[in-house]
Design an enzyme around this catalytic site. Structure first.
Site, mmCIF file in Angstrom:
data_model
loop_
_atom_site.group_PDB
_atom_site.id
_atom_site.type_symbol
_atom_site.label_atom_id
_atom_site.label_comp_id
_atom_site.label_asym_id
_atom_site.label_seq_id
_atom_site.Cartn_x
_atom_site.Cartn_y
_atom_site.Cartn_z
ATOM 1 C CG ASP A 91 -2.024 1.009 1.210
ATOM 2 O OD1 ASP A 91 -2.288 1.604 0.154
ATOM 3 O OD2 ASP A 91 -2.638 1.202 2.275
ATOM 4 C CE1 TYR B 275 -4.008 -4.769 7.744
ATOM 5 C CE2 TYR B 275 -5.593 -5.481 6.118
ATOM 6 C CZ TYR B 275 -5.033 -4.480 6.880
ATOM 7 O OH TYR B 275 -5.513 -3.191 6.786
ATOM 8 C CB SER C 235 -4.723 -10.657 3.797
ATOM 9 O OG SER C 235 -5.767 -9.718 3.779
#
Length: 173
Positions: free
Chosen positions: A34, A121, A117
């Site tokens: 990101d 995550y 993810s």
């Protein structure tokens, strides 16, 4: 020629029409993929993301690619791993389905995915790989809009796991 390819590399340098950003719910940048995508795309990406009012987990939204080689960025919010009891697998499936459907709606022919993810995550990479490969392969069977899906792993270990998942998927079919 396969419509699905797995490589190791930097997704911000890939020359596909769209790249997928493993975003957080705000869409305003973060760490990992990101942060790298926001940094490479330039400040216009953040400006456009501010207007999107975030994104729920499992969903996807599209923006321009700005200074990236890709024309578009498809942002999706993967689930945070909580031990597998909080619908994480279905939410991750939904990420891939929604990104692919959004790409098809925009007539995007080539798209690159990161391993959603599996970084901050903490989704187990082997389970994530099985989900990603099966969702992408099933989509490609039914939809001819997308000509090429590139899966860009951040390291060779992750690439190997995705190749194993691809081999297992093909063996089951």
């Amino acid at each position: 020629m396969s419509r699905f390819e797995i490589v190791t590399g930097d997704i911000t340098t890939v020359a596909t029409e769209a790249i997928v950003n493993a975003a957080n719910n705000t869409l305003l940048g973060g760490g990992g993929v990101d942060g790298a995508i926001h940094c490479a795309a330039g400040p216009q990406l953040l400006e456009e993301c501010r207007k999107l009012n975030g994104c729920p987990t499992g969903e996807a939204k599209i923006t321009g690619g700005y200074q990236l080689p890709a024309k578009y960025v498809i942002h999706t919010v993967g689930p945070i791993w909580q031990g597998g009891q909080a619908n994480e697998e279905e939410l991750l499936r939904s990420c891939y389905r929604n990104c692919l459907n959004l790409a098809a709606e925009h007539n995007i022919k080539t798209i690159a995915f990161p391993s959603i993810s599996t970084g901050a995550y903490h989704f187990p990479v082997n389970r994530a790989a099985e989900i990603a490969v099966s969702e992408i392969m099933e989509f490609l069977k039914k939809n001819a809009t997308i000509e090429k899906v590139l899966f860009v792993c951040h390291d060779e270990r992750t690439e190997i796991v995705y190749h194993i998942a691809q081999d297992q998927y093909q063996t089951k079919r």
